[in-house]
Design an enzyme around this catalytic site. Sequence first.
Site, PDB file in Angstrom:
ATOM      1  N   ASP A  15       0.819  -1.227   0.000  1.00  0.00           N
ATOM      2  CA  ASP A  15       0.000   0.000   0.000  1.00  0.00           C
ATOM      3  C   ASP A  15       0.848   1.270   0.000  1.00  0.00           C
ATOM      4  O   ASP A  15       0.685   2.142   0.857  1.00  0.00           O
ATOM      5  CB  ASP A  15      -0.937   0.011   1.215  1.00  0.00           C
ATOM      6  CG  ASP A  15      -1.743  -1.257   1.358  1.00  0.00           C
ATOM      7  OD1 ASP A  15      -2.285  -1.720   0.350  1.00  0.00           O
ATOM      8  OD2 ASP A  15      -1.833  -1.794   2.476  1.00  0.00           O
ATOM      9  N   GLU A 178     -11.429   1.294  -2.985  1.00  0.00           N
ATOM     10  CA  GLU A 178     -10.714   1.560  -1.733  1.00  0.00           C
ATOM     11  C   GLU A 178      -9.471   2.385  -2.027  1.00  0.00           C
ATOM     12  O   GLU A 178      -9.248   2.842  -3.156  1.00  0.00           O
ATOM     13  CB  GLU A 178     -10.326   0.237  -1.062  1.00  0.00           C
ATOM     14  CG  GLU A 178      -9.481  -0.665  -1.954  1.00  0.00           C
ATOM     15  CD  GLU A 178      -9.236  -2.038  -1.354  1.00  0.00           C
ATOM     16  OE1 GLU A 178      -9.494  -2.211  -0.138  1.00  0.00           O
ATOM     17  OE2 GLU A 178      -8.772  -2.940  -2.078  1.00  0.00           O
TER      18      GLU A 178
END
Length: 471
Positions: A15, A178
């Site tokens: 991420d 997301e």
Amino acid sequence: MSTYRNPVLNADWSDPDVIRVGEDFYLTVSTFTKVPGLPILHSRDLVNWTIIGHAVTSGYDDVRPGCGVWAPSLRHHDGRFWIFYGDPDVGICQVSAADPRGPWTAPHVVKPGLGLIDPCPLWDDDGQAYLVHGWAKSRAGINNRLTLHRMAPDASAVLDEGALVIDADLLPGYRTLEGPKLYKRDGTYWIFAPAGGVEQGWQSVFRAESIFGPYEDRIVLEQGGTDVNGPHQGGWVDTPSGEHWFMHFQDRGPYGRVVHLQPMVWKDGWPVMGDDGEPVAEGPVPVPGGAPGEPATSDDFAGPGLGLQWSWQANPDKSWWELRDGTLRLTCVPGPEDLRERAAVLGQRLPGEPCTLTTTLTLDGDGRAGVAVIGFTAASVGLESTPDGTVLVCGEADPVPVDGPVTVGARIGAGALVTFLADTGRGLREIGAPFQATQGRWVGAVLGLFAAGSGTGQAIFDGFTVQKGSQ
């Protein structure tokens, strides 16, 4: 012209988000329950990266796979570095520092609540601050939507109940939207956000004239004919010369989420990433002249502290470890027999390419200690004390009596197949059955050092060496 090959960070740097401050680039990633967490990486060219510190120094006291520090956003505002991250069991948190090497402030909860994840701030031209975030269905019961708040300019709290700015349930084909990153360019607001899941999804962007929308969307990066499955969330950054780049992750199972670098240009008001929307395998280095570098893996334990690549599986106790005379000494502390459940495991990321790791181990007193590979499954090689003396142990292999230091390690082959190694005086040889490394909860496999027992024994590790390439 110098070139790079993807992935530029070939290990579990999950991420990622990236920014530029002057001529320096900084990157941070999610770390879940690893301690310390939120590593800060530095580069001068977006290709060669080194670890310079951590923004979070404590976490849970016990092992909680998949909890803790989820996807972060890194920003520089008003002379400070800011990281926002979601803890799905706590809420949206932020830390800040004047120097990216630290010290960083203690985590502050900006918005409490369950399932609040993937936050990203934006300080607008008029001084108003905003915060966008996603939702984790496991805690909140909803996902696939993005919520925007007005936020206090000092990032102390959100100022309203939030507005639903993107409901991806209304977008054909979308699922699991997301990881939003919020930007403003030439008066237009942009949200970069992936969808479709980490293994098979894609990267979208959304644009609007008002920060509250309405937003229109476009898919800007997907696998296409490449072998880069699910090019997923990351960050947009520019260079001092004005070029644009996008860094994102690719899920590689036991290797975790490795980081790719994509060129990006603007065409007809939209960003175009990679090779016309497909990931590139290689390209020119964004900023020529950068010094070679990569996150450390080996450690000679010369101190004064542990290498920045190391982390514990939960909050460590000072009694667990000591650096002395160029060695790492781990106390054989009590805890669960299952290494996956032990806080007192010192680990680092599994390299994304074949490698061989070795350390020389001495077991002083009662206990067991060694080298482990840990994911959803775990296996190890090491030494164990018995009433008849110390023995070398590895899985179902017959124990081998030893006297004194023993070199142990592992060869990591293609597909993360692990062959454990040991040298009992006849050279480094294979021991035990091959072991298939597996991913953990949202993370890749970990290379770990451990020492377990009643607290009276001690394991002495004389260096830890990782040699890349097939052996």
